[in-house]
Write a protein that holds these residues in place. Structure first.
Motif, PDB file in Angstrom:
ATOM      1  N   LEU A 255       0.832  -1.196   0.000  1.00 49.77           N
ATOM      2  CA  LEU A 255       0.000   0.000   0.000  1.00 49.77           C
ATOM      3  C   LEU A 255       0.871   1.253   0.000  1.00 49.77           C
ATOM      4  N   ALA A 256       1.957   1.220   0.758  1.00 49.12           N
ATOM      5  CA  ALA A 256       2.888   2.353   0.765  1.00 49.12           C
ATOM      6  C   ALA A 256       3.487   2.569  -0.622  1.00 49.12           C
ATOM      7  N   GLU A 257       3.788   1.476  -1.309  1.00 48.57           N
ATOM      8  CA  GLU A 257       4.330   1.595  -2.671  1.00 48.57           C
ATOM      9  C   GLU A 257       3.300   2.178  -3.623  1.00 48.57           C
ATOM     10  N   LEU A 258       2.036   1.792  -3.468  1.00 44.67           N
ATOM     11  CA  LEU A 258       0.973   2.356  -4.295  1.00 44.67           C
ATOM     12  C   LEU A 258       0.800   3.847  -4.006  1.00 44.67           C
ATOM     13  N   CYS A 259       0.934   4.236  -2.745  1.00 44.51           N
ATOM     14  CA  CYS A 259       0.872   5.660  -2.395  1.00 44.51           C
ATOM     15  C   CYS A 259       1.992   6.425  -3.097  1.00 44.51           C
ATOM     16  N   SER A 260       3.182   5.837  -3.106  1.00 43.06           N
ATOM     17  CA  SER A 260       4.313   6.474  -3.772  1.00 43.06           C
ATOM     18  C   SER A 260       4.058   6.637  -5.263  1.00 43.06           C
ATOM     19  N   VAL A 261       3.514   5.618  -5.876  1.00 47.27           N
ATOM     20  CA  VAL A 261       3.199   5.652  -7.303  1.00 47.27           C
ATOM     21  C   VAL A 261       2.212   6.771  -7.610  1.00 47.27           C
ATOM     22  N   ALA A 262       1.223   6.923  -6.721  1.00 51.64           N
ATOM     23  CA  ALA A 262       0.158   7.903  -6.954  1.00 51.64           C
ATOM     24  C   ALA A 262       0.488   9.293  -6.419  1.00 51.64           C
ATOM     25  N   GLY A 263       1.668   9.465  -5.809  1.00 52.91           N
ATOM     26  CA  GLY A 263       2.022  10.746  -5.238  1.00 52.91           C
ATOM     27  C   GLY A 263       1.234  11.083  -3.991  1.00 52.91           C
ATOM     28  N   ASP A 264       0.812  10.071  -3.260  1.00 53.15           N
ATOM     29  CA  ASP A 264       0.024  10.247  -2.036  1.00 53.15           C
ATOM     30  C   ASP A 264       0.967  10.298  -0.834  1.00 53.15           C
ATOM     31  N   GLU A 265       0.727  11.237   0.070  1.00 51.39           N
ATOM     32  CA  GLU A 265       1.642  11.467   1.187  1.00 51.39           C
ATOM     33  C   GLU A 265       1.484  10.469   2.329  1.00 51.39           C
ATOM     34  N   ASP A 266       0.508   9.588   2.279  1.00 49.18           N
ATOM     35  CA  ASP A 266       0.260   8.662   3.392  1.00 49.18           C
ATOM     36  C   ASP A 266       1.176   7.438   3.384  1.00 49.18           C
ATOM     37  N   GLY A 267       2.030   7.330   2.378  1.00 46.92           N
ATOM     38  CA  GLY A 267       2.857   6.134   2.254  1.00 46.92           C
ATOM     39  C   GLY A 267       3.695   5.845   3.487  1.00 46.92           C
ATOM     40  N   GLN A 268       4.323   6.864   4.048  1.00 44.85           N
ATOM     41  CA  GLN A 268       5.194   6.652   5.212  1.00 44.85           C
ATOM     42  C   GLN A 268       4.412   6.135   6.402  1.00 44.85           C
ATOM     43  N   ARG A 269       3.175   6.587   6.546  1.00 45.18           N
ATOM     44  CA  ARG A 269       2.342   6.111   7.654  1.00 45.18           C
ATOM     45  C   ARG A 269       2.131   4.605   7.575  1.00 45.18           C
ATOM     46  N   PHE A 270       1.903   4.106   6.375  1.00 42.60           N
ATOM     47  CA  PHE A 270       1.677   2.671   6.221  1.00 42.60           C
ATOM     48  C   PHE A 270       2.983   1.885   6.378  1.00 42.60           C
ATOM     49  N   LEU A 271       4.100   2.488   5.960  1.00 43.32           N
ATOM     50  CA  LEU A 271       5.396   1.840   6.182  1.00 43.32           C
ATOM     51  C   LEU A 271       5.694   1.722   7.675  1.00 43.32           C
ATOM     52  N   ASP A 272       5.393   2.775   8.421  1.00 46.99           N
ATOM     53  CA  ASP A 272       5.616   2.740   9.874  1.00 46.99           C
ATOM     54  C   ASP A 272       4.749   1.667  10.523  1.00 46.99           C
ATOM     55  N   LEU A 273       3.528   1.547  10.045  1.00 47.02           N
ATOM     56  CA  LEU A 273       2.625   0.535  10.588  1.00 47.02           C
ATOM     57  C   LEU A 273       3.137  -0.873  10.255  1.00 47.02           C
ATOM     58  N   ALA A 274       3.652  -1.038   9.036  1.00 49.04           N
ATOM     59  CA  ALA A 274       4.217  -2.335   8.640  1.00 49.04           C
ATOM     60  C   ALA A 274       5.408  -2.694   9.515  1.00 49.04           C
ATOM     61  N   GLU A 275       6.233  -1.705   9.813  1.00 50.76           N
ATOM     62  CA  GLU A 275       7.406  -1.948  10.658  1.00 50.76           C
ATOM     63  C   GLU A 275       6.995  -2.400  12.051  1.00 50.76           C
ATOM     64  N   MET A 276       5.990  -1.755  12.609  1.00 54.91           N
ATOM     65  CA  MET A 276       5.503  -2.155  13.932  1.00 54.91           C
ATOM     66  C   MET A 276       4.952  -3.571  13.912  1.00 54.91           C
ATOM     67  N   THR A 277       4.202  -3.908  12.868  1.00 56.08           N
ATOM     68  CA  THR A 277       3.637  -5.256  12.755  1.00 56.08           C
ATOM     69  C   THR A 277       4.742  -6.300  12.660  1.00 56.08           C
ATOM     70  N   GLU A 278       5.751  -6.036  11.844  1.00 57.07           N
ATOM     71  CA  GLU A 278       6.842  -6.997  11.670  1.00 57.07           C
ATOM     72  C   GLU A 278       7.612  -7.199  12.974  1.00 57.07           C
ATOM     73  N   LYS A 279       7.861  -6.124  13.688  1.00 54.93           N
ATOM     74  CA  LYS A 279       8.569  -6.241  14.966  1.00 54.93           C
ATOM     75  C   LYS A 279       7.768  -7.081  15.960  1.00 54.93           C
ATOM     76  N   SER A 280       6.451  -6.888  15.973  1.00 59.62           N
ATOM     77  CA  SER A 280       5.606  -7.642  16.903  1.00 59.62           C
ATOM     78  C   SER A 280       5.511  -9.112  16.505  1.00 59.62           C
ATOM     79  N   ILE A 281       5.485  -9.380  15.208  1.00 59.23           N
ATOM     80  CA  ILE A 281       5.485 -10.769  14.754  1.00 59.23           C
ATOM     81  C   ILE A 281       6.733 -11.478  15.271  1.00 59.23           C
ATOM     82  N   PHE A 282       7.875 -10.831  15.113  1.00 57.62           N
ATOM     83  CA  PHE A 282       9.129 -11.455  15.555  1.00 57.62           C
ATOM     84  C   PHE A 282       9.190 -11.549  17.080  1.00 57.62           C
TER      85      PHE A 282
END
Length: 440
Positions: A255-282
């Protein structure tokens, strides 16, 4: 892949050609395809199997998109994803099933000896109240990668953002980045053996008692009016599934990559959320002693120590250390710790008490599903395990050659079971393409 890989390579001449498999996959998809209009909604989707699974299912539709794009059917893939989001609620929710024209599967009307015209149609198109693994962002990204259609991305992006925000706000109960499911049916892997302890089912092999215990969970949710906070507080079935959350993390990145493609500023928010999820999974799911990622249960994140096929899934995440990935694969996939069978990857380790490789109402408790091989092939190719990835592809091709496009297969004999003309097995086309791209 040890002995099984050698056997597969030895039998390589006994499989259908890639062209024949692709032609058959296309035939199955088009045979199961449905389109129409009802109550102001236009729909276009593929039934996973005629009769047995007649509705539009969430993650099934996404699998169909991967297969369709692999076959070059990009415009058809777009129709599928538009249909999937047709009834999205204003808050972003999308149900795991879209009911367009039928209320019951064919087998129910057969059981009641009813003809289709006898079944009352006093309902409007509607969605279920449950969710499924959220793989939609990857499906849309795949369409963009094949089409470079920026207008398509911009049209779908607001819907995707609302959907993933709904998941984060309504299913991450503890704020740790991990989503909870409230019934076994939300994982997409009905009757998964790791849920048995949550259901207080200790008999190993599945039977009618397990059926009723799962039914009681769904009745409980219904009586709560699907009030998620009330359901969470009751703690009847609150499970953080390893596969579900791995898919979630992957799709936040997509989703963050799609935001980047579309020039949408919310991409970093979804990347941060992905990072939190990955850390919790581990942090919460990984068990170093067992070299496995386990599902979690309850408010205290208790590990469900049952070796299902999803103990591998988080190895695909970028943040998981390479040493951990090696340990998980070498312990379970590349050696003989429960998953060494002629036709991998079994949905449950062969030495687990619940293991049953035969056809059964209680699926995901032993047989091989193509989706596991498809999922793991991506990782094996990235990590330069080319031969192991090739062995997985060849194994699937052998299964389809022997038994056709079936719902699942006996991991020892390759015999096909469950629904016939089952579209998920068409993912082999995407596997074939991925392998060829890697080899070229």
């Amino acid at each position: 892949m040890s002995t099984s890989g050698k056997e597969a390579r030895h039998n390589e001449k006994q499989v259908l050609s890639d062209g024949e498999i692709k032609a058959q996959a296309r035939e199955v998809l088009y045979k199961n395809m449905v389109s129409g209009r009802n109550a102001g909604f236009d729909y276009h989707f593929t039934k996973p199997s005629p009769g047995t699974y007649p509705f539009q299912y969430f993650w099934d539709t996404c699998f169909h998109i991967f297969t369709l794009t692999a076959l070059g059917e990009v415009d058809m893939a777009k129709k599928h994803v538009h249909s999937l989001f047709q009834m999205q609620r204003p808050d972003g929710f999308v149900g795991h099933m879209n009911y367009w024209k039928r209320l019951w599967p064919a087998r129910i009307t057969d059981l009641l000896q009813l003809r289709p015209r006898d079944v009352p149609r006093l309902y409007k198109p509607h969605m279920s109240a449950l969710v499924q693994p959220p793989i939609a962002a990857q499906a849309v990204l795949r369409i963009y990668q094949h089409s470079q259609d920026l207008c398509f991305v911009k049209k779908l992006l607001p819907k995707l953002k609302r959907y993933y925000r709904w998941l984060a706000e309504n299913r991450d109960f503890e704020g740790e980045g991990l989503l909870s499911i409230i019934t076994p049916f939300e994982s997409g892997m009905d009757w998964k053996a790791s849920y048995d302890p949550v259901l207080k089912y200790d008999k190993g092999q599945a039977g009618p008692l397990l059926f009723w215990k799962v039914l009681q969970v769904d009745a409980h949710n219904f009586l709560k009016g699907y009030d998620l906070q009330a359901i969470y507080k009751s703690n009847r079935f609150i499970v953080k599934d390893a596969a579900f959350n791995t898919v979630y993390a992957q799709n936040l990145e997509a989703l963050a990559e799609l935001c980047s493609v579309a020039g949408d500023e919310d991409g970093q928010r979804f990347l941060d959320l992905a990072e939190m999820t990955e850390k919790s999974i581990f942090r919460y799911m990984y068990d170093e002693a067992d070299a496995a990622f386990y599902d979690l249960h309850g408010h205290r994140f208790k590990k469900l120590r049952v070796r299902t096929g999803t103990i591998f899934f988080p190895v695909v995440l970028k943040s998981v250390p390479d040493e951990v990935c090696r340990n998980v694969l070498e312990r379970h996939l590349l050696h003989k710790d429960g998953f060494h069978v002629p036709y991998p990857v079994p949905s449950l380790a062969v030495d687990e008490p619940a293991f049953n490789p035969e056809e059964s109402l209680y699926i995901w408790r032993g047989p091989t599903w193509v989706v596991f091989n498809w999922f793991l092939q991506q990782f094996l190719l990235k990590k330069e395990h080319k031969q192991e990835a090739s062995d997985l592809v060849l194994s699937v091709k052998q299964l389809i050659t022997r038994s056709g496009f079936r719902e699942y297969y006996n991991p020892f004999t390759g015999e096909g079971h469950g629904a016939e003309d089952f579209t998920w097995s068409g993912l082999v086309v995407d596997m074939i393409n991925s392998q060829k791209e890697e080899d070229s």
